[in-house]
Design a protein around this motif. Structure first.
Motif, PDB file in Angstrom:
ATOM      1  N   VAL A  35      53.226  54.347  41.673  1.00  0.00           N
ATOM      2  CA  VAL A  35      53.737  53.107  42.259  1.00  0.00           C
ATOM      3  C   VAL A  35      53.350  52.146  41.410  1.00  0.00           C
ATOM      4  CG1 VAL A  35      54.212  52.649  44.552  1.00  0.00           C
ATOM      5  CG2 VAL A  35      55.782  52.156  42.624  1.00  0.00           C
ATOM      6  N   GLU A  36      51.155  51.484  42.304  1.00  0.00           N
ATOM      7  CA  GLU A  36      50.819  50.494  41.711  1.00  0.00           C
ATOM      8  C   GLU A  36      50.236  50.642  40.463  1.00  0.00           C
ATOM      9  OE1 GLU A  36      49.334  50.531  46.564  1.00  0.00           O
ATOM     10  OE2 GLU A  36      48.829  52.613  45.461  1.00  0.00           O
ATOM     11  N   ASN A  37      50.317  51.559  40.475  1.00  0.00           N
ATOM     12  CA  ASN A  37      49.750  51.563  39.349  1.00  0.00           C
ATOM     13  C   ASN A  37      50.471  51.093  37.991  1.00  0.00           C
ATOM     14  OD1 ASN A  37      47.084  53.115  38.302  1.00  0.00           O
ATOM     15  ND2 ASN A  37      47.518  54.578  38.494  1.00  0.00           N
ATOM     16  N   LYS A  38      52.395  51.493  38.375  1.00  0.00           N
ATOM     17  CA  LYS A  38      53.228  51.067  37.373  1.00  0.00           C
ATOM     18  C   LYS A  38      53.331  49.262  37.458  1.00  0.00           C
ATOM     19  CE  LYS A  38      57.391  50.958  35.388  1.00  0.00           C
ATOM     20  NZ  LYS A  38      57.109  51.504  33.628  1.00  0.00           N
ATOM     21  N   LEU A  39      52.819  48.722  39.181  1.00  0.00           N
ATOM     22  CA  LEU A  39      53.219  47.457  39.112  1.00  0.00           C
ATOM     23  C   LEU A  39      51.417  46.493  38.806  1.00  0.00           C
ATOM     24  CD1 LEU A  39      54.329  47.735  42.810  1.00  0.00           C
ATOM     25  CD2 LEU A  39      55.838  46.575  40.616  1.00  0.00           C
ATOM     26  N   ARG A  40      50.464  47.291  38.701  1.00  0.00           N
ATOM     27  CA  ARG A  40      49.240  46.380  38.692  1.00  0.00           C
ATOM     28  C   ARG A  40      49.604  46.684  36.414  1.00  0.00           C
ATOM     29  NH1 ARG A  40      45.952  49.095  41.982  1.00  0.00           N
ATOM     30  NH2 ARG A  40      46.130  50.727  41.163  1.00  0.00           N
ATOM     31  N   ASP A  41      50.283  47.873  35.652  1.00  0.00           N
ATOM     32  CA  ASP A  41      50.550  47.373  34.436  1.00  0.00           C
ATOM     33  C   ASP A  41      51.828  46.362  34.068  1.00  0.00           C
ATOM     34  OD1 ASP A  41      48.626  49.495  33.932  1.00  0.00           O
ATOM     35  OD2 ASP A  41      50.702  50.664  33.183  1.00  0.00           O
ATOM     36  N   LEU A  42      52.945  46.392  35.081  1.00  0.00           N
ATOM     37  CA  LEU A  42      53.346  45.146  34.989  1.00  0.00           C
ATOM     38  C   LEU A  42      52.881  43.422  34.853  1.00  0.00           C
ATOM     39  CD1 LEU A  42      56.773  46.934  36.520  1.00  0.00           C
ATOM     40  CD2 LEU A  42      56.783  46.539  33.719  1.00  0.00           C
ATOM     41  N   VAL A  43      51.873  43.735  36.136  1.00  0.00           N
ATOM     42  CA  VAL A  43      51.442  42.355  36.231  1.00  0.00           C
ATOM     43  C   VAL A  43      50.243  41.843  34.397  1.00  0.00           C
ATOM     44  CG1 VAL A  43      52.217  42.170  38.831  1.00  0.00           C
ATOM     45  CG2 VAL A  43      49.924  43.148  37.687  1.00  0.00           C
ATOM     46  N   ALA A  44      49.943  43.711  34.560  1.00  0.00           N
ATOM     47  CA  ALA A  44      49.074  42.893  33.635  1.00  0.00           C
ATOM     48  C   ALA A  44      49.215  42.473  31.986  1.00  0.00           C
ATOM     49  CB  ALA A  44      47.884  43.707  33.392  1.00  0.00           C
ATOM     50  N   LEU A  45      50.479  42.650  31.919  1.00  0.00           N
ATOM     51  CA  LEU A  45      51.455  42.238  30.702  1.00  0.00           C
ATOM     52  C   LEU A  45      51.142  40.998  29.913  1.00  0.00           C
ATOM     53  CD1 LEU A  45      55.492  44.210  30.971  1.00  0.00           C
ATOM     54  CD2 LEU A  45      52.670  45.314  29.990  1.00  0.00           C
ATOM     55  N   ASP A  46      51.538  40.996  28.446  1.00  0.00           N
ATOM     56  CA  ASP A  46      50.935  39.948  28.181  1.00  0.00           C
ATOM     57  C   ASP A  46      52.071  38.829  27.616  1.00  0.00           C
ATOM     58  OD1 ASP A  46      50.031  37.930  25.894  1.00  0.00           O
ATOM     59  OD2 ASP A  46      50.691  38.478  25.066  1.00  0.00           O
ATOM     60  N   TYR A  47      52.229  38.083  28.980  1.00  0.00           N
ATOM     61  CA  TYR A  47      53.764  37.438  29.035  1.00  0.00           C
ATOM     62  C   TYR A  47      53.160  36.570  30.590  1.00  0.00           C
ATOM     63  CZ  TYR A  47      58.340  36.527  28.156  1.00  0.00           C
ATOM     64  OH  TYR A  47      59.547  34.986  28.070  1.00  0.00           O
ATOM     65  N   PRO A  48      53.810  35.064  30.553  1.00  0.00           N
ATOM     66  CA  PRO A  48      53.745  34.454  31.542  1.00  0.00           C
ATOM     67  C   PRO A  48      53.784  35.099  32.948  1.00  0.00           C
ATOM     68  CG  PRO A  48      54.670  33.182  29.763  1.00  0.00           C
ATOM     69  CD  PRO A  48      54.269  34.211  29.711  1.00  0.00           C
TER      70      PRO A  48
END
Ligand code: GDP
Length: 365
Positions: free
Chosen positions: A58-71
């Motif tokens: 789950v932590e990896n998933k959240l890290r990926d989400l907050v790193a998406l190219d979007y404000p």
């Protein structure tokens, strides 16, 4: 008994008809990309993430989400959790000292099934667009941006994306997804697509309606309901994700059979949509009926007739035919099948659909 062989061959040829018809229509329409009038656009987004015992990832998933190219000031993450492990605590500490994105954690207490969890997550989401994603899927960095460009088109109420890479090394699954991507592009250009994918589905919040709590095809069901209410739901191959698919035979079969069951049940439950709602009910749904509900039976009876015909015609020598067929099924690898691999992928899908159809009466509500 040559008649049996002929019948078998005819039935097997008929199995391929929906796909051949699809190829002809594809060549005529020549669809490419999303049919939406895409424009750069940055609406506010609620990402809904259902979790059940995902402490490992789950932590990896959240890290990926907050790193998406979007404000990220425009993003809210809603986690709906029913875990018995430490997933919810990991989620909470991940967001503890973060200003953006905003986060909401819904602790369900008991596991009540994915569809119920999603209904709650969607109800709690506050932003203009709701994105649903699975924990074991990774989104391409520009997936959100590409998807949101579709919503600049006011006619579009739902967007799903393309499985760019199947994590876990399943070749059959990779090939099947390639075929599916072409089918979904054509469907979207004709009107709307039927299947929405768990790793990435996006919906305009005001179009979202509750789904059947027992649904096994939650994303596709929501998309179908939205289309029935007059919205358009499209597939955009520029929205890319990577999904984990099991390469171990038994696990892959189980995952694929469950998905097939969900889709077959959805088609049957929503059969009154056939012939209605423009080309969606006149072309897209009938194609999916043929492919998912009719072809698997033609395949099964065709194979049975062929094998029976071969054995009764040629005796023991006739057994060479079923042996060759078995070898084809057992191979299932690109090394062995070469250019025939896509046919194996289609065959593989039909086997899951057949097993779903057989079990359907036992599970229908
Ligand atoms: P698959 O990808 O179709 O094999 O489905 P998964 O079993 O991977 O589930 C998809 C997502 O839903 C994952 O993020 C799971 O953690 C989550 N999930 C599965 N079942 C439940 C459930 O009963 N409740 C909640 N809250 N999440 C669930």
């Amino acid at each position: 008994m040559l008649a049996l062989v002929a019948l078998g061959v005819a039935l097997l040829a008929a199995t391929a008809l929906p796909y051949v018809g699809f190829l002809a229509l594809y060549a005529w329409v020549r669809p490419s990309g999303s049919p939406a009038a895409k424009r750069p656009s940055e609406p506010t987004v609620s990402v809904v993430l259902p979790t059940y015992n995902e402490a490992r990832i789950v932590e990896n998933k959240l890290r990926d989400l907050v790193a998406l190219d979007y404000p990220m000031e425009k993003v809210e993450i809603v986690v709906v959790d029913s875990s018995t492990d430490e997933t919810p605590d990991l989620v909470e500490s991940f967001f503890a000292d973060r200003d953006a994105p905003a986060s909401t954690l819904i602790r369900e207490g008991d596991r009540r099934g994915l569809a119920r969890a999603l209904n709650d997550g969607y109800a709690a989401a506050e932003n203009e667009i709701i994105v649903k994603t699975d924990c074991d899927a990774r989104l391409a960095p520009d997936a959100l941006r590409e998807a949101m460009a579709n919503f600049a088109d006011p006619a579009v109420d739902g967007v799903t994306g393309r499985n760019a890479e199947v994590l876990g090394g399943s070749e059959v699954e990779t090939d099947y997804r390639g075929i599916q991507s072409h089918i979904q592009t054509l469907e979207s250009h004709l009107d709307s697509t039927f299947i929405f994918h768990g790793p990435f589905s996006a919906f305009r919040r005001e179009a979202v309606v509750p789904i059947d709590p027992g649904s096994l095809a939650d994303d596709s069901e929501l998309a179908l309901r939205i289309r029935r209410n007059g919205g358009r739901v499209v597939f955009d191959p520029a929205v890319a994700y990577m999904e984990a698919a099991h390469s171990a035979f038994a696990k892959r079969r189980k995952q694929k059979d469950r998905r097939a069951m969900g889709l077959v049940r959805l088609l049957v439950q929503q059969r009154d949509a056939l012939g209605r709602h423009g080309r969606y009910g006149r072309v897209v749904l009938p194609f999916n009926w043929l492919f998912m509900l009719v072809s698997p039976w033609l395949l099964a009876t065709g194979l049975a007739a062929l094998v029976l015909g071969a054995v009764t015609t040629a005796g023991v020598a006739g057994l060479a035919l079923p042996a060759a067929l078995l070898a084809f099924v057992a191979a299932g690898s690109r090394d062995v099948l070469g250019p025939f691999q896509p046919f194996y992928a289609l065959f593989d899908a039909q086997v899951s659909l057949l097993s779903a159809a057989v079990r359907l009466p036992l599970t229908s509500t």
